[in-house]
Design a protein around this motif. Structure first.
Motif, PDB file in Angstrom:
ATOM      1  N   ASP A  72       0.952  -1.190  -0.049  1.00  0.00           N
ATOM      2  CA  ASP A  72      -0.172  -0.105   0.015  1.00  0.00           C
ATOM      3  C   ASP A  72       0.757   1.239  -0.186  1.00  0.00           C
ATOM      4  OD1 ASP A  72      -2.204  -1.650  -0.016  1.00  0.00           O
ATOM      5  OD2 ASP A  72      -2.690  -1.153   2.060  1.00  0.00           O
ATOM      6  N   TRP A  73       1.916   1.213   0.576  1.00  0.00           N
ATOM      7  CA  TRP A  73       2.931   2.256   0.876  1.00  0.00           C
ATOM      8  C   TRP A  73       3.282   2.600  -0.599  1.00  0.00           C
ATOM      9  CZ3 TRP A  73       4.272   6.069   4.108  1.00  0.00           C
ATOM     10  CH2 TRP A  73       5.413   6.855   3.826  1.00  0.00           C
ATOM     11  N   GLU A  74       3.953   1.661  -1.087  1.00  0.00           N
ATOM     12  CA  GLU A  74       4.655   1.679  -2.334  1.00  0.00           C
ATOM     13  C   GLU A  74       3.566   2.241  -3.462  1.00  0.00           C
ATOM     14  OE1 GLU A  74       6.285  -2.020  -3.063  1.00  0.00           O
ATOM     15  OE2 GLU A  74       8.151  -1.696  -1.650  1.00  0.00           O
ATOM     16  N   ARG A  75       2.501   1.628  -3.592  1.00  0.00           N
ATOM     17  CA  ARG A  75       1.258   2.255  -4.335  1.00  0.00           C
ATOM     18  C   ARG A  75       1.024   3.744  -4.027  1.00  0.00           C
ATOM     19  NH1 ARG A  75      -3.624   2.946  -3.455  1.00  0.00           N
ATOM     20  NH2 ARG A  75      -3.901   1.553  -1.643  1.00  0.00           N
ATOM     21  N   LEU A  76       0.996   4.149  -2.875  1.00  0.00           N
ATOM     22  CA  LEU A  76       0.520   5.332  -2.478  1.00  0.00           C
ATOM     23  C   LEU A  76       1.739   6.274  -3.077  1.00  0.00           C
ATOM     24  CD1 LEU A  76      -1.415   4.733   0.531  1.00  0.00           C
ATOM     25  CD2 LEU A  76      -2.518   5.599  -1.436  1.00  0.00           C
ATOM     26  N   SER A  77       2.916   6.075  -2.720  1.00  0.00           N
ATOM     27  CA  SER A  77       4.071   6.885  -3.245  1.00  0.00           C
ATOM     28  C   SER A  77       4.194   6.983  -4.390  1.00  0.00           C
ATOM     29  CB  SER A  77       5.262   6.181  -2.765  1.00  0.00           C
ATOM     30  OG  SER A  77       5.575   6.030  -1.066  1.00  0.00           O
ATOM     31  N   ALA A  78       3.569   5.912  -5.247  1.00  0.00           N
ATOM     32  CA  ALA A  78       3.768   6.104  -6.741  1.00  0.00           C
ATOM     33  C   ALA A  78       2.553   6.942  -7.251  1.00  0.00           C
ATOM     34  CB  ALA A  78       3.529   4.654  -7.457  1.00  0.00           C
ATOM     35  N   GLU A  79       1.377   6.955  -6.585  1.00  0.00           N
ATOM     36  CA  GLU A  79       0.444   7.887  -6.969  1.00  0.00           C
ATOM     37  C   GLU A  79       0.766   9.371  -6.636  1.00  0.00           C
ATOM     38  OE1 GLU A  79      -3.694   6.681  -5.287  1.00  0.00           O
ATOM     39  OE2 GLU A  79      -3.198   4.596  -5.838  1.00  0.00           O
ATOM     40  N   ILE A  80       1.548   9.369  -5.265  1.00  0.00           N
ATOM     41  CA  ILE A  80       1.641  10.882  -5.130  1.00  0.00           C
ATOM     42  C   ILE A  80       2.695  11.413  -5.855  1.00  0.00           C
ATOM     43  CG2 ILE A  80       3.220  12.139  -3.317  1.00  0.00           C
ATOM     44  CD1 ILE A  80       1.621  10.349  -1.167  1.00  0.00           C
ATOM     45  N   GLN A  81       3.820  10.380  -6.663  1.00  0.00           N
ATOM     46  CA  GLN A  81       4.851  10.940  -7.540  1.00  0.00           C
ATOM     47  C   GLN A  81       3.898  11.408  -8.698  1.00  0.00           C
ATOM     48  OE1 GLN A  81       7.912  11.725  -6.991  1.00  0.00           O
ATOM     49  NE2 GLN A  81       8.380  12.351  -9.306  1.00  0.00           N
ATOM     50  N   ASP A  82       3.120  10.567  -9.087  1.00  0.00           N
ATOM     51  CA  ASP A  82       2.080  10.798 -10.286  1.00  0.00           C
ATOM     52  C   ASP A  82       1.630  12.213 -10.205  1.00  0.00           C
ATOM     53  OD1 ASP A  82       3.306   8.550 -11.445  1.00  0.00           O
ATOM     54  OD2 ASP A  82       1.255   7.345 -11.211  1.00  0.00           O
ATOM     55  N   LYS A  83       1.076  12.309  -9.136  1.00  0.00           N
ATOM     56  CA  LYS A  83       0.192  13.547  -9.083  1.00  0.00           C
ATOM     57  C   LYS A  83       1.138  14.699  -8.959  1.00  0.00           C
ATOM     58  CE  LYS A  83      -3.812  11.876  -8.803  1.00  0.00           C
ATOM     59  NZ  LYS A  83      -4.669  12.132  -9.802  1.00  0.00           N
ATOM     60  N   ARG A  84       2.280  14.638  -8.243  1.00  0.00           N
ATOM     61  CA  ARG A  84       3.253  15.731  -8.388  1.00  0.00           C
ATOM     62  C   ARG A  84       3.722  16.024  -9.488  1.00  0.00           C
ATOM     63  NH1 ARG A  84       6.778  14.093  -3.300  1.00  0.00           N
ATOM     64  NH2 ARG A  84       5.477  14.821  -1.615  1.00  0.00           N
ATOM     65  N   GLN A  85       3.718  15.075 -10.640  1.00  0.00           N
ATOM     66  CA  GLN A  85       4.243  15.295 -11.999  1.00  0.00           C
ATOM     67  C   GLN A  85       3.057  16.030 -12.675  1.00  0.00           C
ATOM     68  OE1 GLN A  85       5.283  11.314 -13.609  1.00  0.00           O
ATOM     69  NE2 GLN A  85       7.401  11.553 -12.997  1.00  0.00           N
ATOM     70  N   GLU A  86       1.810  15.652 -12.529  1.00  0.00           N
ATOM     71  CA  GLU A  86       0.570  16.193 -12.742  1.00  0.00           C
ATOM     72  C   GLU A  86       0.896  17.550 -12.533  1.00  0.00           C
ATOM     73  OE1 GLU A  86      -2.918  14.512 -12.242  1.00  0.00           O
ATOM     74  OE2 GLU A  86      -2.034  12.348 -13.030  1.00  0.00           O
ATOM     75  N   LEU A  87       0.849  17.870 -11.122  1.00  0.00           N
ATOM     76  CA  LEU A  87       0.825  19.481 -10.598  1.00  0.00           C
ATOM     77  C   LEU A  87       2.016  20.234 -11.265  1.00  0.00           C
ATOM     78  CD1 LEU A  87      -0.537  21.128  -8.415  1.00  0.00           C
ATOM     79  CD2 LEU A  87       1.187  20.254  -6.949  1.00  0.00           C
ATOM     80  N   GLY A  88       3.340  19.605 -11.566  1.00  0.00           N
ATOM     81  CA  GLY A  88       4.442  20.274 -12.193  1.00  0.00           C
ATOM     82  C   GLY A  88       3.849  20.699 -13.529  1.00  0.00           C
ATOM     83  N   GLN A  89       3.241  19.672 -14.293  1.00  0.00           N
ATOM     84  CA  GLN A  89       2.637  19.968 -15.799  1.00  0.00           C
ATOM     85  C   GLN A  89       1.561  21.280 -15.603  1.00  0.00           C
ATOM     86  OE1 GLN A  89       1.610  16.178 -16.932  1.00  0.00           O
ATOM     87  NE2 GLN A  89       3.435  15.649 -17.459  1.00  0.00           N
TER      88      GLN A  89
END
Length: 93
Positions: A48-65
């Motif tokens: 769960d931690w790894e999945r949520l960390s990956a989702e957070i990273q994806d959202k950070r990239q989306e936020l950067g874009q």
């Protein structure tokens, strides 16, 4: 389950409170339930931690874009501000 291990431990008030608030009839049972539940859920928690960390990273990239797009729109708006102002003045004539 046979209970053959007898241990004497010293715990902080904080840890003792966590154990006392856990499910079970007595301190030993509560401690055992706490440890078993934690260990048996460890793999799922890590996944769960790894999945949520990956989702957070994806959202950070989306936020950067999104931030980049907003900056581009803001720059375009700034560049066209003079033109828009002049057009509005022409229309008001």
């Amino acid at each position: 389950m046979a209970k053959t291990n007898q241990k004497c431990v010293r715990l902080s008030d904080r840890v003792a409170k966590y154990i006392e608030n856990y499910r079970g009839e007595n301190f030993s049972q509560k401690l055992e339930n706490y440890v078993l539940d934690t260990e048996e859920r460890r793999e799922q928690l890590v996944l769960d931690w790894e999945r949520l960390s990956a989702e957070i990273q994806d959202k950070r990239q989306e936020l950067g874009q999104l931030k980049n797009k907003i900056q581009k729109v803001s720059e375009t708006d700034r560049r066209f501000h003079g033109l828009v102002t002049a057009l509005l003045e022409l229309v008001d004539l």
